[in-house]
Design an enzyme around this catalytic site. Structure first.
Site, PDB file in Angstrom:
ATOM      1  N   GLU A  82       0.953  -1.046   0.001  1.00  0.00           N
ATOM      2  CA  GLU A  82       0.120  -0.089   0.324  1.00  0.00           C
ATOM      3  C   GLU A  82       0.733   1.161   0.085  1.00  0.00           C
ATOM      4  O   GLU A  82       0.021   2.540  -0.147  1.00  0.00           O
ATOM      5  CB  GLU A  82      -1.087  -0.046   1.330  1.00  0.00           C
ATOM      6  CG  GLU A  82      -2.082  -1.252   1.222  1.00  0.00           C
ATOM      7  CD  GLU A  82      -2.910  -1.130   2.214  1.00  0.00           C
ATOM      8  OE1 GLU A  82      -2.489  -0.683   3.298  1.00  0.00           O
ATOM      9  OE2 GLU A  82      -4.117  -1.843   2.193  1.00  0.00           O
ATOM     10  N   GLU A 113       7.196 -21.990   7.331  1.00  0.00           N
ATOM     11  CA  GLU A 113       7.851 -21.348   8.464  1.00  0.00           C
ATOM     12  C   GLU A 113       8.836 -21.834   9.610  1.00  0.00           C
ATOM     13  O   GLU A 113       9.342 -21.255  10.410  1.00  0.00           O
ATOM     14  CB  GLU A 113       6.512 -20.955   9.362  1.00  0.00           C
ATOM     15  CG  GLU A 113       5.866 -21.976  10.179  1.00  0.00           C
ATOM     16  CD  GLU A 113       4.780 -21.316  10.994  1.00  0.00           C
ATOM     17  OE1 GLU A 113       4.856 -21.491  12.460  1.00  0.00           O
ATOM     18  OE2 GLU A 113       4.008 -20.991  10.636  1.00  0.00           O
TER      19      GLU A 113
END
Length: 271
Positions: A82, A113
Site C-alpha cells: 500500500e 515457517e
C-alpha cells in the site's frame, strides 16, 4: 520448559462458543476487539524508537523489510503493497516477505515457517545493506523463519525489530527494538488472525504512515504523492489542489494531469 507464558495459546475467556447465537458471538468478539487499541497504546514508545531509527536510515537510502509467516506475513505484505499507491514511493523501499514465497500469500505452504535459514536467503536477494531494517512479525514470537531472519540480519549489521503478541518470547530477545502487544487470549483459543492480527495491522499502519510523514511524503494532512490510478483519486487530488492553491476545479484538474501528482503540481504552480 518455556520461560514465558505464551499468551497467544491461553484459553479463551469464553466457552461453549457453538451454543451462542449469532448476536452473542459478534458482541463478544467486539468486546474483545475493543481491548486491542489500548494494548497498542502501551507500546507507542517502542514504535516511536523504531520510526525515528527508520527515518535516519531512509535518509541514507535504507529500506524497510517485513518478514513473517501465515497471517503475520500477509499483513506485512499488505502494508508494503500500500506504500506506492498511497504515498507514491517506489515499491523498492518497503518490502514484505512471507515464508513459502508468493504462493503462501493465498495458500498455506507446508512447513515453510519452520526453516530458520530461509528468511535470510530471501533477504539476500535484495542486495541488503547496513542501512536497511528488518522487522520480524510473529504473533507467537517463536516462528523459526522469522527468528532466523532477524538473527542473521542483526549479525550482518542491520537494525532489527519485531511485532509480536507474546512479551518475553524468543523473538523479542533476538531484536534490538521489540514491539510486544499483549492483547490477551483470543476469542477462539489460539486463533491469532483475530486480536493479534488486528494489533499487528494497527502497529504496521503506525510504523509506515509515521515514517512516510517523517520523510516528507505527506503535506498538511494530504496524500500529495498518491498515485493517480483511477478517477476517484484524480478527483481527490484535484480537490486537494483547489483547497491548497485557491483555484477553480478545471484549472486544478489540468495542473494535476499535466504534472502527475499533487506535490509536483503545487511546486510547479508556486514556482
Amino acid at each position: 520448559m518455556q520461560e514465558y507464558k505464551k499468551i497467544t495459546e491461553s484459553p479463551s475467556n469464553y466457552s461453549d462458543l457453538e451454543l451462542m447465537d449469532t448476536a452473542s458471538i459478534l458482541e463478544n468478539m467486539n468486546k474483545e476487539d475493543k481491548l486491542v487499541a489500548d494494548a497498542v497504546e502501551l507500546v507507542i514508545p517502542q514504535i516511536t524508537k523504531l520510526v525515528d531509527a527508520l527515518k535516519e536510515r531512509f535518509d541514507k537510502g535504507g529500506r524497510l523489510f517485513y518478514i513473517g509467516a501465515g497471517t503475520s506475513g500477509r499483513l506485512g505484505i499488505l502494508d508494503a503493497s500500500e506504500i506506492p499507491p498511497t504515498f507514491g514511493l517506489s515499491h523498492d523501499y518497503v518490502i514484505g516477505l512471507i515464508a513459502g514465497g508468493d504462493t503462501a500469500i493465498r495458500k498455506a505452504v507446508e512447513n515453510a515457517e519452520d526453516d530458520a535459514s530461509q528468511a535470510w536467503e530471501d533477504l539476500k536477494a535484495y542486495d541488503i545493506t547496513k542501512h536497511d531494517t528488518v522487522v520480524g512479525i510473529a504473533a507467537s514470537g517463536t516462528t523459526p523463519y522469522v527468528i532466523g531472519g532477524v538473527k542473521e540480519a542483526s549479525a550482518n549489521g542491520l537494525l532489527t525489530a519485531c511485532i509480536t503478541n507474546n512479551p518475553g518470547s524468543p523473538l523479542t530477545k533476538a531484536v534490538e527494538i521489540p514491539i510486544a502487544v499483549n492483547v490477551g487470549p483470543e476469542f477462539v483459543t489460539g486463533s491469532t488472525r483475530m486480536k493479534s492480527g488486528t494489533s499487528q495491522k494497527l502497529v504496521l499502519n503506525m510504523i509506515s504512515t509515521a515514517l512516510m510523514i517523517r520523510i516528507g511524503r505527506v503535506k498538511g494532512n494530504k496524500m500529495v504523492n498518491m498515485q493517480l490510478t483511477n478517477e476517484k483519486l484524480v478527483d481527490r487530488g484535484t480537490r486537494y489542489l483547489v483547497e491548497e492553491l485557491k483555484i477553480e476545479y478545471p484549472q486544478a484538474e489540468e495542473l494535476l494531469k499535466k504534472y502527475g501528482s499533487v506535490k509536483k503540481a503545487i511546486d510547479a504552480y508556486k514556482n
